[in-house]
Motif scaffolding. Structure first.
Motif, PDB file in Angstrom:
ATOM      1  N   ASP A 130       0.820  -1.212   0.000  1.00 17.61           N
ATOM      2  CA  ASP A 130       0.000   0.000   0.000  1.00 17.61           C
ATOM      3  C   ASP A 130       0.857   1.266   0.000  1.00 17.61           C
ATOM      4  OD1 ASP A 130      -2.300  -1.525   0.009  1.00 17.61           O
ATOM      5  OD2 ASP A 130      -2.619  -1.333   2.172  1.00 17.61           O
ATOM      6  N   TYR A 131       1.840   1.320   0.892  1.00 17.66           N
ATOM      7  CA  TYR A 131       2.690   2.501   1.009  1.00 17.66           C
ATOM      8  C   TYR A 131       3.515   2.711  -0.258  1.00 17.66           C
ATOM      9  CZ  TYR A 131       1.819   3.336   5.991  1.00 17.66           C
ATOM     10  OH  TYR A 131       1.244   3.636   7.194  1.00 17.66           O
ATOM     11  N   ILE A 132       4.074   1.646  -0.779  1.00 22.02           N
ATOM     12  CA  ILE A 132       4.888   1.758  -1.990  1.00 22.02           C
ATOM     13  C   ILE A 132       4.020   2.206  -3.170  1.00 22.02           C
ATOM     14  CG2 ILE A 132       6.227   0.453  -3.684  1.00 22.02           C
ATOM     15  CD1 ILE A 132       7.242  -1.280  -1.315  1.00 22.02           C
ATOM     16  N   THR A 133       2.835   1.639  -3.289  1.00 24.59           N
ATOM     17  CA  THR A 133       1.927   2.014  -4.370  1.00 24.59           C
ATOM     18  C   THR A 133       1.562   3.498  -4.277  1.00 24.59           C
ATOM     19  OG1 THR A 133       1.045  -0.232  -4.497  1.00 24.59           O
ATOM     20  CG2 THR A 133      -0.297   1.520  -5.465  1.00 24.59           C
ATOM     21  N   ASN A 134       1.239   3.965  -3.074  1.00 25.56           N
ATOM     22  CA  ASN A 134       0.911   5.382  -2.890  1.00 25.56           C
ATOM     23  C   ASN A 134       2.090   6.275  -3.267  1.00 25.56           C
ATOM     24  OD1 ASN A 134      -1.707   4.978  -2.021  1.00 25.56           O
ATOM     25  ND2 ASN A 134      -1.159   4.950   0.136  1.00 25.56           N
ATOM     26  N   TYR A 135       3.262   5.914  -2.775  1.00 23.44           N
ATOM     27  CA  TYR A 135       4.440   6.732  -3.050  1.00 23.44           C
ATOM     28  C   TYR A 135       4.752   6.748  -4.546  1.00 23.44           C
ATOM     29  CZ  TYR A 135       9.012   8.809  -2.962  1.00 23.44           C
ATOM     30  OH  TYR A 135      10.067   9.652  -3.213  1.00 23.44           O
ATOM     31  N   ASP A 156       5.000  17.890  -4.307  1.00 19.62           N
ATOM     32  CA  ASP A 156       6.279  17.755  -3.611  1.00 19.62           C
ATOM     33  C   ASP A 156       6.071  17.496  -2.123  1.00 19.62           C
ATOM     34  OD1 ASP A 156       7.728  18.092  -5.933  1.00 19.62           O
ATOM     35  OD2 ASP A 156       8.031  20.248  -5.635  1.00 19.62           O
ATOM     36  N   GLU A 157       5.191  18.281  -1.514  1.00 21.07           N
ATOM     37  CA  GLU A 157       4.916  18.132  -0.085  1.00 21.07           C
ATOM     38  C   GLU A 157       4.297  16.763   0.215  1.00 21.07           C
ATOM     39  OE1 GLU A 157       1.949  20.245   2.990  1.00 21.07           O
ATOM     40  OE2 GLU A 157       3.341  21.616   1.979  1.00 21.07           O
ATOM     41  N   LYS A 158       3.413  16.314  -0.654  1.00 22.66           N
ATOM     42  CA  LYS A 158       2.784  15.004  -0.459  1.00 22.66           C
ATOM     43  C   LYS A 158       3.823  13.892  -0.551  1.00 22.66           C
ATOM     44  CE  LYS A 158      -0.982  12.045  -1.925  1.00 22.66           C
ATOM     45  NZ  LYS A 158      -2.107  11.810  -2.812  1.00 22.66           N
ATOM     46  N   LEU A 159       4.779  14.015  -1.470  1.00 23.29           N
ATOM     47  CA  LEU A 159       5.838  13.001  -1.584  1.00 23.29           C
ATOM     48  C   LEU A 159       6.690  12.957  -0.324  1.00 23.29           C
ATOM     49  CD1 LEU A 159       7.110  13.221  -5.262  1.00 23.29           C
ATOM     50  CD2 LEU A 159       6.063  11.265  -4.137  1.00 23.29           C
ATOM     51  N   VAL A 160       6.992  14.108   0.243  1.00 25.07           N
ATOM     52  CA  VAL A 160       7.769  14.154   1.487  1.00 25.07           C
ATOM     53  C   VAL A 160       6.991  13.461   2.604  1.00 25.07           C
ATOM     54  CG1 VAL A 160       8.700  15.686   3.274  1.00 25.07           C
ATOM     55  CG2 VAL A 160       9.108  16.194   0.860  1.00 25.07           C
ATOM     56  N   ARG A 161       5.690  13.735   2.683  1.00 26.80           N
ATOM     57  CA  ARG A 161       4.850  13.100   3.713  1.00 26.80           C
ATOM     58  C   ARG A 161       4.797  11.586   3.519  1.00 26.80           C
ATOM     59  NH1 ARG A 161      -0.088  11.246   3.749  1.00 26.80           N
ATOM     60  NH2 ARG A 161      -0.701  12.226   1.800  1.00 26.80           N
ATOM     61  N   LEU A 162       4.625  11.136   2.272  1.00 29.09           N
ATOM     62  CA  LEU A 162       4.572   9.696   2.001  1.00 29.09           C
ATOM     63  C   LEU A 162       5.918   9.025   2.290  1.00 29.09           C
ATOM     64  CD1 LEU A 162       2.454   9.704  -1.270  1.00 29.09           C
ATOM     65  CD2 LEU A 162       1.760   8.820   0.961  1.00 29.09           C
ATOM     66  N   GLU A 163       7.004   9.710   1.984  1.00 29.09           N
ATOM     67  CA  GLU A 163       8.329   9.154   2.295  1.00 29.09           C
ATOM     68  C   GLU A 163       8.499   9.009   3.801  1.00 29.09           C
ATOM     69  OE1 GLU A 163      12.995  10.381   1.827  1.00 29.09           O
ATOM     70  OE2 GLU A 163      11.631  10.889   0.200  1.00 29.09           O
ATOM     71  N   THR A 164       8.055  10.014   4.551  1.00 35.51           N
ATOM     72  CA  THR A 164       8.130   9.953   6.018  1.00 35.51           C
ATOM     73  C   THR A 164       7.299   8.789   6.545  1.00 35.51           C
ATOM     74  OG1 THR A 164       8.485  12.336   6.144  1.00 35.51           O
ATOM     75  CG2 THR A 164       7.709  11.250   8.146  1.00 35.51           C
ATOM     76  N   GLU A 165       6.120   8.591   5.990  1.00 38.19           N
ATOM     77  CA  GLU A 165       5.269   7.477   6.420  1.00 38.19           C
ATOM     78  C   GLU A 165       5.923   6.135   6.102  1.00 38.19           C
ATOM     79  OE1 GLU A 165       1.391   7.961   4.705  1.00 38.19           O
ATOM     80  OE2 GLU A 165       0.986   9.779   5.853  1.00 38.19           O
ATOM     81  N   LEU A 166       6.558   6.031   4.956  1.00 40.55           N
ATOM     82  CA  LEU A 166       7.249   4.797   4.585  1.00 40.55           C
ATOM     83  C   LEU A 166       8.436   4.539   5.519  1.00 40.55           C
ATOM     84  CD1 LEU A 166       7.229   2.454   2.592  1.00 40.55           C
ATOM     85  CD2 LEU A 166       8.577   3.832   1.029  1.00 40.55           C
ATOM     86  N   ILE A 167       9.137   5.597   5.886  1.00 42.14           N
ATOM     87  CA  ILE A 167      10.255   5.474   6.831  1.00 42.14           C
ATOM     88  C   ILE A 167       9.743   5.014   8.192  1.00 42.14           C
ATOM     89  CG2 ILE A 167      11.945   6.828   8.158  1.00 42.14           C
ATOM     90  CD1 ILE A 167      12.406   8.450   5.535  1.00 42.14           C
ATOM     91  N   GLN A 168       8.640   5.608   8.655  1.00 42.22           N
ATOM     92  CA  GLN A 168       8.081   5.216   9.950  1.00 42.22           C
ATOM     93  C   GLN A 168       7.611   3.770   9.940  1.00 42.22           C
ATOM     94  OE1 GLN A 168       5.142   8.279  10.526  1.00 42.22           O
ATOM     95  NE2 GLN A 168       6.581   9.611  11.599  1.00 42.22           N
ATOM     96  N   LEU A 169       6.971   3.345   8.870  1.00 44.00           N
ATOM     97  CA  LEU A 169       6.548   1.949   8.756  1.00 44.00           C
ATOM     98  C   LEU A 169       7.759   1.029   8.791  1.00 44.00           C
ATOM     99  CD1 LEU A 169       4.308  -0.188   8.159  1.00 44.00           C
ATOM    100  CD2 LEU A 169       4.865   0.141   5.740  1.00 44.00           C
ATOM    101  N   SER A 170       8.800   1.394   8.068  1.00 42.04           N
ATOM    102  CA  SER A 170       9.999   0.566   7.983  1.00 42.04           C
ATOM    103  C   SER A 170      10.757   0.483   9.298  1.00 42.04           C
ATOM    104  CB  SER A 170      10.941   1.111   6.900  1.00 42.04           C
ATOM    105  OG  SER A 170      10.304   1.114   5.658  1.00 42.04           O
ATOM    106  N   ALA A 171      10.568   1.461  10.158  1.00 46.89           N
ATOM    107  CA  ALA A 171      11.285   1.486  11.426  1.00 46.89           C
ATOM    108  C   ALA A 171      10.639   0.605  12.497  1.00 46.89           C
ATOM    109  CB  ALA A 171      11.382   2.919  11.939  1.00 46.89           C
TER     110      ALA A 171
END
Length: 154
Positions: free
Chosen positions: A104-109, A131-146
């Motif tokens: 889901d996260y990868i598809t959104n990003y 641009d802002e949405k991509l930064v937010r999605l990247e942060t969410e992907l980082i949080q999920l990965s952590a």
């Protein structure tokens, strides 16, 4: 690698392209409300004829996601069979089962990244808002990965 697990999220390229085309369609339709933008609104809307360009953007987004997952989860590689992109991740053993969430996260990003690149090609002022949405999605992907499982006492 001992003490690791393998995750293999798979992303359907067709799903990515359909999402991008749907979003581009609605952005183009909303631009038609301004009579000065009627001509450009048709260019915003991606069609099947634009697939070669969109697939180039898929490749770019895949590389970014692969690097991000490598940094956060573990050694990551990918294969692109044309229809599907499969990421292979060697994650730490205490990584929870994130397979479905990763998809889901990868598809959104990736779909947002592809859309941003598409808009940057046809109407760059429309791309900036993603641009802002991509930064937010990247942060969410980082949080999920952590996320990690808590160790259990024996």
């Amino acid at each position: 690698m001992e003490g690791s697990k393998s995750l293999t999220p798979q992303i359907a390229v067709r799903t990515l392209l359909l999402r991008v085309k749907d979003q581009a369609y609605y952005i183009g339709e909303s631009a038609k409300s301004d009579p000065r933008l009627v001509e450009i609104s048709a260019k915003i809307q991606a069609s099947d004829d634009d697939d070669p360009i969109l697939k180039d953007f898929v490749s770019d987004a895949t590389s970014v996601v692969c690097n991000l997952l490598s940094r956060m989860l573990g050694e990551t590689s990918y294969s692109n069979e044309g229809e599907n992109i499969t990421f292979t991740i060697k994650a730490a053993a205490n990584t929870p089962d994130l397979q479905d969430q990763l998809v889901d996260y990868i598809t959104n990003y990736m779909s947002t990244s592809i859309l941003r690149n598409w808009l940057n090609t046809v109407k760059s002022d429309e791309a900036k808002r993603f641009d802002e949405k991509l930064v937010r999605l990247e942060t969410e992907l980082i949080q999920l990965s952590a996320r990690r499982l808590k160790p259990e006492r024996t």
